[in-house]
Design a protein around this motif. Structure first.
Motif, PDB file in Angstrom:
ATOM      1  N   LYS A 541     -58.995 -89.653 -14.442  1.00  0.00           N
ATOM      2  CA  LYS A 541     -58.616 -88.909 -13.241  1.00  0.00           C
ATOM      3  C   LYS A 541     -57.939 -89.831 -12.223  1.00  0.00           C
ATOM      4  N   ALA A 542     -58.374 -91.068 -12.200  1.00  0.00           N
ATOM      5  CA  ALA A 542     -57.791 -92.022 -11.256  1.00  0.00           C
ATOM      6  C   ALA A 542     -56.430 -92.516 -11.711  1.00  0.00           C
ATOM      7  N   SER A 543     -56.247 -92.657 -13.035  1.00  0.00           N
ATOM      8  CA  SER A 543     -55.016 -93.260 -13.553  1.00  0.00           C
ATOM      9  C   SER A 543     -53.972 -92.252 -14.022  1.00  0.00           C
ATOM     10  N   GLY A 544     -54.413 -91.062 -14.469  1.00  0.00           N
ATOM     11  CA  GLY A 544     -53.473 -90.088 -15.034  1.00  0.00           C
ATOM     12  C   GLY A 544     -52.985 -90.478 -16.413  1.00  0.00           C
ATOM     13  N   ASP A 545     -53.679 -91.412 -17.062  1.00  0.00           N
ATOM     14  CA  ASP A 545     -53.257 -91.942 -18.361  1.00  0.00           C
ATOM     15  C   ASP A 545     -53.413 -90.894 -19.457  1.00  0.00           C
ATOM     16  N   ALA A 546     -52.543 -90.957 -20.492  1.00  0.00           N
ATOM     17  CA  ALA A 546     -52.612 -90.041 -21.635  1.00  0.00           C
ATOM     18  C   ALA A 546     -52.908 -90.787 -22.926  1.00  0.00           C
ATOM     19  N   THR A 547     -53.240 -92.076 -22.828  1.00  0.00           N
ATOM     20  CA  THR A 547     -53.496 -92.876 -24.024  1.00  0.00           C
ATOM     21  C   THR A 547     -54.730 -92.368 -24.758  1.00  0.00           C
ATOM     22  N   GLY A 548     -54.620 -92.226 -26.090  1.00  0.00           N
ATOM     23  CA  GLY A 548     -55.751 -91.824 -26.928  1.00  0.00           C
ATOM     24  C   GLY A 548     -55.880 -90.331 -27.141  1.00  0.00           C
ATOM     25  N   PHE A 549     -55.130 -89.537 -26.397  1.00  0.00           N
ATOM     26  CA  PHE A 549     -55.204 -88.083 -26.554  1.00  0.00           C
ATOM     27  C   PHE A 549     -54.393 -87.626 -27.768  1.00  0.00           C
ATOM     28  N   GLY A 550     -54.765 -86.474 -28.300  1.00  0.00           N
ATOM     29  CA  GLY A 550     -54.041 -85.891 -29.420  1.00  0.00           C
ATOM     30  C   GLY A 550     -52.767 -85.204 -28.959  1.00  0.00           C
ATOM     31  N   ALA A 551     -52.127 -84.544 -29.914  1.00  0.00           N
ATOM     32  CA  ALA A 551     -50.873 -83.850 -29.624  1.00  0.00           C
ATOM     33  C   ALA A 551     -51.120 -82.701 -28.645  1.00  0.00           C
ATOM     34  N   ALA A 552     -50.110 -82.415 -27.842  1.00  0.00           N
ATOM     35  CA  ALA A 552     -50.227 -81.332 -26.865  1.00  0.00           C
ATOM     36  C   ALA A 552     -50.230 -79.976 -27.562  1.00  0.00           C
ATOM     37  N   GLN A 553     -51.115 -79.075 -27.093  1.00  0.00           N
ATOM     38  CA  GLN A 553     -51.234 -77.717 -27.644  1.00  0.00           C
ATOM     39  C   GLN A 553     -51.228 -76.719 -26.486  1.00  0.00           C
ATOM     40  N   TRP A 554     -50.515 -75.598 -26.677  1.00  0.00           N
ATOM     41  CA  TRP A 554     -50.536 -74.530 -25.679  1.00  0.00           C
ATOM     42  C   TRP A 554     -51.695 -73.586 -25.995  1.00  0.00           C
ATOM     43  N   VAL A 555     -52.580 -73.389 -25.025  1.00  0.00           N
ATOM     44  CA  VAL A 555     -53.727 -72.503 -25.224  1.00  0.00           C
ATOM     45  C   VAL A 555     -53.800 -71.511 -24.068  1.00  0.00           C
ATOM     46  N   SER A 556     -54.502 -70.401 -24.327  1.00  0.00           N
ATOM     47  CA  SER A 556     -54.763 -69.401 -23.282  1.00  0.00           C
ATOM     48  C   SER A 556     -56.069 -68.712 -23.634  1.00  0.00           C
ATOM     49  N   ARG A 557     -56.470 -67.768 -22.784  1.00  0.00           N
ATOM     50  CA  ARG A 557     -57.719 -67.060 -23.062  1.00  0.00           C
ATOM     51  C   ARG A 557     -57.619 -66.169 -24.297  1.00  0.00           C
ATOM     52  N   SER A 558     -56.428 -65.841 -24.699  1.00  0.00           N
ATOM     53  CA  SER A 558     -56.249 -65.027 -25.908  1.00  0.00           C
ATOM     54  C   SER A 558     -55.745 -65.848 -27.089  1.00  0.00           C
ATOM     55  N   LYS A 559     -55.278 -67.075 -26.839  1.00  0.00           N
ATOM     56  CA  LYS A 559     -54.807 -67.964 -27.903  1.00  0.00           C
ATOM     57  C   LYS A 559     -55.754 -69.152 -27.943  1.00  0.00           C
ATOM     58  N   LEU A 560     -56.699 -69.114 -28.898  1.00  0.00           N
ATOM     59  CA  LEU A 560     -57.808 -70.070 -28.889  1.00  0.00           C
ATOM     60  C   LEU A 560     -57.605 -71.248 -29.823  1.00  0.00           C
ATOM     61  N   ASP A 561     -56.577 -71.205 -30.667  1.00  0.00           N
ATOM     62  CA  ASP A 561     -56.373 -72.290 -31.628  1.00  0.00           C
ATOM     63  C   ASP A 561     -55.764 -73.505 -30.931  1.00  0.00           C
ATOM     64  N   GLY A 562     -56.024 -74.685 -31.496  1.00  0.00           N
ATOM     65  CA  GLY A 562     -55.423 -75.908 -30.974  1.00  0.00           C
ATOM     66  C   GLY A 562     -56.442 -76.903 -30.492  1.00  0.00           C
ATOM     67  N   ILE A 563     -57.492 -76.443 -29.802  1.00  0.00           N
ATOM     68  CA  ILE A 563     -58.566 -77.324 -29.359  1.00  0.00           C
ATOM     69  C   ILE A 563     -59.891 -76.671 -29.717  1.00  0.00           C
ATOM     70  N   ASN A 564     -60.976 -77.432 -29.560  1.00  0.00           N
ATOM     71  CA  ASN A 564     -62.298 -76.893 -29.875  1.00  0.00           C
ATOM     72  C   ASN A 564     -62.581 -75.648 -29.039  1.00  0.00           C
ATOM     73  N   ARG A 565     -62.990 -74.570 -29.701  1.00  0.00           N
ATOM     74  CA  ARG A 565     -63.180 -73.295 -29.002  1.00  0.00           C
ATOM     75  C   ARG A 565     -64.280 -73.350 -27.950  1.00  0.00           C
ATOM     76  N   ALA A 566     -65.250 -74.256 -28.149  1.00  0.00           N
ATOM     77  CA  ALA A 566     -66.331 -74.372 -27.164  1.00  0.00           C
ATOM     78  C   ALA A 566     -65.813 -74.877 -25.827  1.00  0.00           C
TER      79      ALA A 566
END
Length: 657
Positions: A541-566
């Protein structure tokens, strides 16, 4: 009367409600049906009057009362309705709570409060409106388009009602609907609210995931004996072994009785001779006709002309009998049968006026009658199909009769054996062998029974709650004596005795230590993953860094695929006023997830149909609230007084065995 004002602080609460609606659409439809549609059908509104302040009065609503009997009837109807809706999932225990009883009483009070307001408002349903309602009841129209009054009366009689009773009740129901519609019609969903909520629910977010898995922290966990003992003591209920019994039992049922009866040839022959009518198929005649219509009170000249026309048609069809259906379709003046080639169907004993029935009964198949007069005009008849009376031979039905007689004999035998069974298990209570020997039954054994029925054992007679209560009674456990004969189903008796009994116990620590160690290890690893995740989250939160994250995915309340549903709910609720935004989420049994939200947008294509549906749902909920508030106002106006608490009838609407 009840206003709704839009303001941003309401959005979180509305969003929570709206998400529930979206994810539980079928449930919400069911709830709205129960709440928005007036629940006044529990006992009917018609004829609410004051019945005095008798000992069975449980509430007063103005000058009206609610009695214990009315409450019990409302409860019975509600239980029956839920039993039909829920089928095998129905559990009557859910109605045996103070909350459930209070809910039914509240409904009855609301009914009377609204009924009183209907009277004060002089809401009247006209005869024309009521008649239209009755005429639109399905299945009450005769072939000639007239209303079937006799069937209407029979239908109401089957429900214990007369037309006058139904009319009064329907007038009340329609008046209530009129009042409810007026109140609910004041509710509306402001466009700003519905659009804002729809924007939130359809919003898309570009998200990246960084997972800190539990497995990464397991090697760091050190589980001590004290930790295992603490978990064992704190969660002792997980390690309880319920009391169990090994029992012997004997069952008497129809099949056991049936094995001890014989059906002789003489029995079969005698039954056949006495009941031959049951094996007789009566003659079946299917007929068609051509009608030249003339009114009963027509002049002699008109009748003569109609008869001459019929005679001419008769001459034509006798020249070409095969053309009967075509001629009927072209020339018959009976609108109900002409389109079917004059077909009248299979003729019963009372299916036609006497002159026509007499004529049809004398015709052979394919034969055409002379012109026959009736109150409707002049008829030409023919028999299109003729199946003569048929009596099934004894040999053909011998198996059926034998089976029927065996059931009859077995029922009688069961009654005789049941008395002996009941007396013997009581009089010789130290063993089941005497009753088994006397009635030629078998002593069975089953182990690991507990006090409560087990779903795994299904409908086994020893898995019945009443029998288990008897087998686990103090007398049975202490003295090892036979239980009484217990009826567990129609014509099914069972008696049992305890052979071995193991009281409730707790699995020793040594037996479950390995399982506890594994559980504690995972819990401690989850804590380490969470601690590491929260530290990393603060740094991100302090740095805004994106290192180590996976590929970007578009999600919404009706489109649940891409990240863990929990994690979806937390990701979609995260504050995105400043991007990138980060949120940490506990992922049970997986670890800790950190999610980076880079972009927020609305979909390119707006789903207008979905947005309208959501607006309608919001309007429906507001209408529900309007009606609820209005009913509460009427209850306060009626000065409701609870005289005494409702009591649960011991056998209200008993559950089917």
């Amino acid at each position: 009367m009840f206003a709704f004002f839009y303001s941003d602080p309401l959005i979180p609460n509305w969003l929570t409600m709206f998400e529930f609606i979206r994810t539980h659409r079928r449930l919400m439809q069911f709830l709205l049906m129960l709440v928005i549609v007036p629940s006044f059908a529990l006992v009917g509104i018609s004829g609410y009057q004051s019945f005095g302040d008798g000992a069975n009065t449980i509430a007063k609503v103005g000058d009206q009362v609610v009695t214990q009997q009315q409450y019990e009837e409302a409860q019975r109807q509600q239980i029956d309705r839920y039993r039909q809706m829920m089928g095998e999932q129905f559990d009557q225990k859910m109605f045996d709570t103070p909350e459930a009883r209070q809910s039914i009483l509240d409904n009855l009070i609301a009914e009377r409060a609204v009924s009183a307001e209907v009277g004060r408002s002089h809401l009247v349903i006209s005869d024309a409106v009521l008649q239209k309602e009755v005429l639109e009841i399905p299945g009450l129209t005769l072939p000639d388009g007239k209303f079937d009054l006799e069937r209407y009366k029979a239908m109401l009689a089957a429900q214990g009602m007369t037309p006058q009773m139904y009319d009064a009740r329907r007038r009340s129901d329609l008046a209530l609907q009129q009042l409810a519609g007026a109140v609910q019609g004041t509710a509306f969903a402001p466009n700003t609210v519905s659009k804002r909520l729809s924007d939130i629910t359809s919003e898309e977010r570009e998200v990246q995931e960084l997972l800190l898995p539990i497995a990464q922290y397991v090697p760091e966990v050190k589980v001590t004996d004290a930790m295992i003992k603490a978990f064992y003591d704190k969660n002792s209920k997980f390690f309880e072994i319920p009391e169990q019994a090994k029992i012997e039992y004997v069952v008497l049922d129809d099949s056991a009785a049936g094995e001890q009866v014989d059906v002789t040839d003489a029995d079969v022959t005698g039954y056949y001779a006495k009941n031959q009518k049951a094996y007789t198929t009566e003659e079946a005649r299917q007929a068609s006709h051509i009608l030249v219509a003339v009114k009963k009170d027509a002049s002699a000249a008109d009748k003569a002309a109609a008869k001459a026309k019929a005679e001419a048609i008769l001459a034509d069809v006798r020249k070409a009998p095969a053309s009967f259906a075509a001629v009927a379709k072209a020339k018959s003046e009976d609108p109900a049968s002409a389109e079917q080639g004059g077909d009248l169907g299979v003729i019963g004993k009372d299916g036609l006026p006497a002159p026509l029935l007499s004529a049809v009964s004398k015709l052979k198949q394919g034969e055409i009658s002379d012109v026959v007069a009736s109150d409707f005009g002049y008829h030409i008849l023919t028999v299109t199909s003729l199946k003569p009376q048929h009596v099934r031979a004894l040999d053909e039905v011998r198996g059926e009769i034998t089976a029927d007689l065996r059931k009859q004999f077995a029922a009688k035998k069961y009654s005789e054996m049941a008395e002996t069974f009941t007396n013997t298990v009581y009089e010789q209570s130290d063993s089941l062998k005497p009753v088994a020997d006397k009635l030629k039954l078998k002593v069975e054994t089953v182990a690991n029974l507990s006090r409560t029925p087990s779903p795994a054992l299904g409908k086994a007679p020893f898995n019945n709650a009443k029998f288990l209560s008897a087998i686990f009674s103090n007398d049975s456990l202490k003295d090892k004596r036979n239980t009484e004969a217990v009826t567990v189903a129609p014509n099914v008796l069972i008696a049992g005795r305890v052979v071995e009994f193991k009281p409730a116990s707790k699995r020793p620590l040594a037996e479950v230590e390995a399982m506890i160690r594994q559980r504690v290890t995972l819990e401690e690893a989850e804590k380490l993953a969470r601690k590491a995740g929260e530290t990393k989250l603060a740094a991100l939160k302090a740095s805004g860094d994106a290192t180590g994250f996976g590929a970007a995915q578009w999600v919404s309340r009706s489109k649940l695929d891409g990240i863990n549903r929990a994690a979806i709910a937390q990701v979609m609720k995260a504050d995105t006023s400043k991007l990138p935004a980060y949120v940490g989420v506990d992922l049970p049994a997986l670890g800790y997830g950190i999610y980076r939200i880079g972009k927020v947008q609305q979909p390119e294509q707006v789903d207008a149909a979905r947005r309208q549906q959501e607006k309608d749902q919001i309007g429906g909920i507001l209408a529900q609230q309007e009606m609820f508030d209005y009913v509460e106002y009427l209850k306060a106006k009626a000065k409701v007084k609870i005289v005494k608490p409702v009591t649960a009838p011991a056998a209200a609407a008993p559950e089917a065995p």
